[in-house]
Write an enzyme that holds these catalytic residues in place. Structure first.
Site, short mmCIF file in Angstrom:
data_model
loop_
_atom_site.label_atom_id
_atom_site.label_comp_id
_atom_site.label_asym_id
_atom_site.label_seq_id
_atom_site.Cartn_x
_atom_site.Cartn_y
_atom_site.Cartn_z
CG ASP A 278 11.00 12.82 45.40
OD1 ASP A 278 10.53 13.17 44.30
OD2 ASP A 278 10.82 13.47 46.45
CG HIS A 312 7.52 11.10 43.79
ND1 HIS A 312 7.66 12.26 44.50
CD2 HIS A 312 7.08 10.18 44.68
CE1 HIS A 312 7.31 12.06 45.76
NE2 HIS A 312 6.97 10.80 45.89
#
Length: 469
Positions: A278, A312
């Site tokens: 993430d 991400h």
């Protein structure tokens, strides 16, 4: 001077030597920041640790990987704390433990070959009230916690492992078929493409390292990995040095952020490696009304010499930024294989002001999405149509008020990127455009040039976008 005190003093001097701003004149003399910080960066006081130390074996811990050492490790921490602080040494071995509570004046030091492995037994982690994603909620206690402390450190060359696979959900699309079969034995299937170890574990899984309202914090050298949710979460902390760490999670780790700095002040993130499922280096300050009511920005942050792999975003602001983010300097970093490179995100309802962000000298390769992205519609859909060959955002304006996020005064320079799906994506709000963004000396090779919606004062100088399949 004892060895532990000398080590910490050296790190503090290194950070303190790099605090000159453009206002005080000249480039920083220290080796960690290559040029002048463009705002007044307060000098960090430094972590003070007493000279004594205790090895966890002295309080009964066994590094055999099967004996639970929770009480023994906590006893070593408590004993040193009662003596006024000191170093707690975890030697080579695998040390199975439940949650650990830090105390003021403690350096938790993991020697080379040491693995601090947190238990997969949910009963080891009591339910507590905490803050996650900017909102108060009930979770399980974090593997490592500290609240209201001063002069704390986690140092060394060992590994801290949160046993995250015992907590995290798994999306089928993120793994191979053989991994899916191997990793989903037992547990629950709320959907055919989603696996839970159990509903209780998923919804109450903790961040791995949660430090709240602490002053003078050092994280150095250690590998932090395999967290149940976020990996490292300093919140409302002041004077924080993160130097030469590795924070990593599997690419499929759900909510596996590497580092989330929330409402923190005076922070250096230096020479570290991040590789998570993430966001990797992420700045936050609370969510929506709770964050605005808290009203504590993340400010005075320097990020230098860091490498980011899977994630991400490489450097990220938001989306929980309702208390504001300001005075941030990022330099000499490299992002390889992230979904986005520089990522700014928020949405209606957040409020907060993000301003005075300076980014200089970032190299990117193999970016799967946008090299640079500003998205003020995070979690919502923009109404984008193509009219006469031109893409237009048809989102209707709403009344601007305290719930409207503001992003302004951001300077991005000396950035190169080879390989991205889209070079630049600026998607503001019609009632609150993204304002005063300087792009200087930018070179990006991407499949698409990108879009600019609801932006004002975008100043481009020597920006070269090469579009190719």
């Amino acid at each position: 001077m004892k060895r532990s005190t000398m080590l910490l003093a050296a790190v503090v001097m290194l950070a303190s030597s790099c605090t000159k701003s453009a206002e005080t004149g000249g480039a920083c003399p220290g080796p960690c920041i290559s040029s002048a910080i463009p705002f007044e960066m307060p000098k960090i006081e430094g972590v003070k640790i007493a000279g004594g130390e205790v090895v966890v074996t002295a309080t009964g811990a066994k590094g055999d990987g099967k004996t639970k050492c929770t009480e023994a490790i906590q006893k070593a921490i408590d004993t040193q704390s009662e003596k006024g602080g000191g170093r707690v040494v975890v030697p080579q071995g695998v040390w199975l433990t439940g949650p650990i509570v830090m105390k003021s004046g403690i350096d938790l030091h993991l020697e080379a070959g040491a693995v601090l492995l947190f238990s997969a037994d949910i009963d080891d982690y009591p339910k507590i009230e905490t803050v996650y994603e900017g909102t108060k909620m009930e979770k399980r206690q974090s593997p490592i916690t500290g609240e209201g402390l001063s002069n704390i450190a986690i140092t060394g060359r060992g590994v801290i492992d949160g046993n995250g696979q015992a907590w995290r959900p798994l999306k089928k699309q993120k793994v191979t078929e053989s991994q899916w079969k191997r990793m989903t034995k037992g547990g629950e299937f709320p959907r055919e493409d989603m696996w839970y170890p159990s509903e209780e574990r998923v919804y109450r899984r903790p961040v791995m390292v949660h430090l709240e309202s602490c002053k003078n914090v050092l994280l150095q050298g250690v590998t932090f990995q395999n967290s149940p949710a976020w990996n490292i979460h300093p919140m409302l902390c002041e004077n924080v040095v993160i130097d030469g760490i590795t924070a990593r999670n599997p690419a499929y780790a759900q909510n596996g952020d590497a580092l989330d700095l929330e409402s923190c002040k005076n922070v250096y993130v230096l020479n570290s490696v991040f590789d998570a499922g993430d966001d990797c280096i992420c700045l936050k300050s609370g969510r929506d009304e709770e964050g605005r009511k808290r009203g504590v920005p993340t400010e005075n942050v320097v990020v230098s010499g860091c490498t980011v792999f899977s994630g991400h975003g490489g450097f990220v602001v938001g989306s929980e930024m309702s208390g504001g983010v300001r005075n941030v300097y990022v330099e000499n970093c490299q992002f390889v294989g992230t979904d986005a490179g520089l990522r700014f995100k928020s949405c209606r309802g957040r409020g907060g002001v993000v301003e005075n962000i300076y980014i200089k000298g970032v190299s990117m390769a193999g970016i799967l999405g946008d090299a640079v992205t500003f998205d003020m519609h995070y979690g919502a859909k923009s109404v984008i149509e193509e009219i006469n060959g031109v893409r237009v955002n048809k989102t209707e304006p709403e009344k601007a008020d305290e719930t409207t996020p503001v992003f302004r005064n951001i300077d991005i320079s000396d950035v190169s990127c080879v390989g991205a799906r889209r070079a630049l994506y600026f998607n503001g709000l019609p009632e609150m455009p993204i304002k005063n963004i300087k792009l200087r000396n930018i070179s990006i090779k991407a499949e698409n040039e990108g879009d600019f919606f609801f932006c004002e004062g975008i100043d481009k100088e020597n920006v070269e976008i090469s579009v190719a399949e």
